[in-house]
Write an enzyme that holds these catalytic residues in place. Structure first.
Site, PDB file in Angstrom:
ATOM      1  CE  LYS A 122      31.121  37.241  43.338  1.00  0.00           C
ATOM      2  NZ  LYS A 122      31.118  36.435  42.096  1.00  0.00           N
ATOM      3  CG  HIS A 124      31.339  41.275  44.238  1.00  0.00           C
ATOM      4  ND1 HIS A 124      32.030  40.876  45.367  1.00  0.00           N
ATOM      5  CD2 HIS A 124      31.947  40.655  43.189  1.00  0.00           C
ATOM      6  CE1 HIS A 124      33.022  40.065  45.019  1.00  0.00           C
ATOM      7  NE2 HIS A 124      32.993  39.904  43.710  1.00  0.00           N
TER       8      HIS A 124
END
Length: 238
Positions: A122, A124
């Site tokens: 991921k 963000h």
């Protein structure tokens, strides 16, 4: 000699729910197997509870407080490889805390964390490739359904080590105890390879030998087919 209660109960659940079936099945490897185990069919609340109970009892009896007198293995986190290992890690962590004897051990196991990996990191928010308890400095128990080629387990071990954790054990629901396709002459199982490479124990709820020993309500034809399969593909080094 009969199977331990938790193995017998798990086996009965698998047969009654159609998770374990007997007949003739073509495996991904091309082998014709006399049985088929579909772990994805633990798909109701009661079946998931039975599965979690079996995992938790195996952890308690073989890892936390081994019934055979071997030293216990300490762990901080139960890690489930994406995707199948994710629900296994969650339900087993909860059940382990519930089934532990009251007192210090229950308090200790109530603090065990769980985590799993993302297939794609991921970029963000909190970012990273891990969801759940961080692995740095942690002793990790990997949980999965089966070890076929061992690819997912090896990838998990590499990831855990990269993130600063150490793998202290692996637990799966079924050990087929058969030779590796293309390496039959070596007589080794995929589990044996994983044990050697990772350097830790691999624990299972049931093995193929348990199936032959513990299944009582199948035809003699099916039972003989399983014995013949073991004679042909059974691993000598497990």
């Amino acid at each position: 000699m009969s199977l331990p209660a938790h193995k017998s109960s798990f086996l009965t659940t698998c047969i009654d729910a159609g998770i374990l079936r007997f007949g003739s099945f073509t495996l991904k490897s091309g082998r014709q197997s006399p049985y088929f185990f579909q772990a994805g069919s633990f798909n109701t609340a009661s079946l998931l509870s039975s599965l979690a109970t079996a995992y938790a009892n195996t952890i308690l009896g073989e890892i936390v407080a081994p019934l055979d007198g071997s030293p216990p293995v300490e762990f901080d986190v139960i890690f489930g490889p994406a995707y199948k290992g994710i629900p296994l890690a969650a339900i087993t962590t909860v059940k382990l805390g519930e089934l532990a004897p009251e007192g210090p051990l229950r308090e200790k196991l109530g603090g065990v964390g769980y985590s799993f990996n993302r297939k794609e990191a991921k970029a963000h928010g909190e970012g990273g490739s891990i969801v759940g308890m961080e692995l740095k400095g942690k002793r990790v128990l990997i949980i999965d359904d089966v070890i076929t080629a061992g690819t997912a387990i090896r990838e998990s071990v590499d990831l855990i080590r990269q993130l600063g954790g150490s793998v202290v054990g692996i637990i799966v629901s079924l050990d087929r105890r058969e030779t590796i396709v293309g390496r039959e002459e070596e007589g080794r199982s995929a589990v044996a390879d994983v044990k050697l490479e990772v350097g830790c124990g691999v624990h299972t709820i049931i093995t193929f030998d348990d199936l032959i020993k513990g299944v009582g309500n199948i035809s003699e034809e099916n039972r003989q087919a399983m014995v013949s399969y073991r004679e042909k593909y059974g691993a000598k080094v497990v």
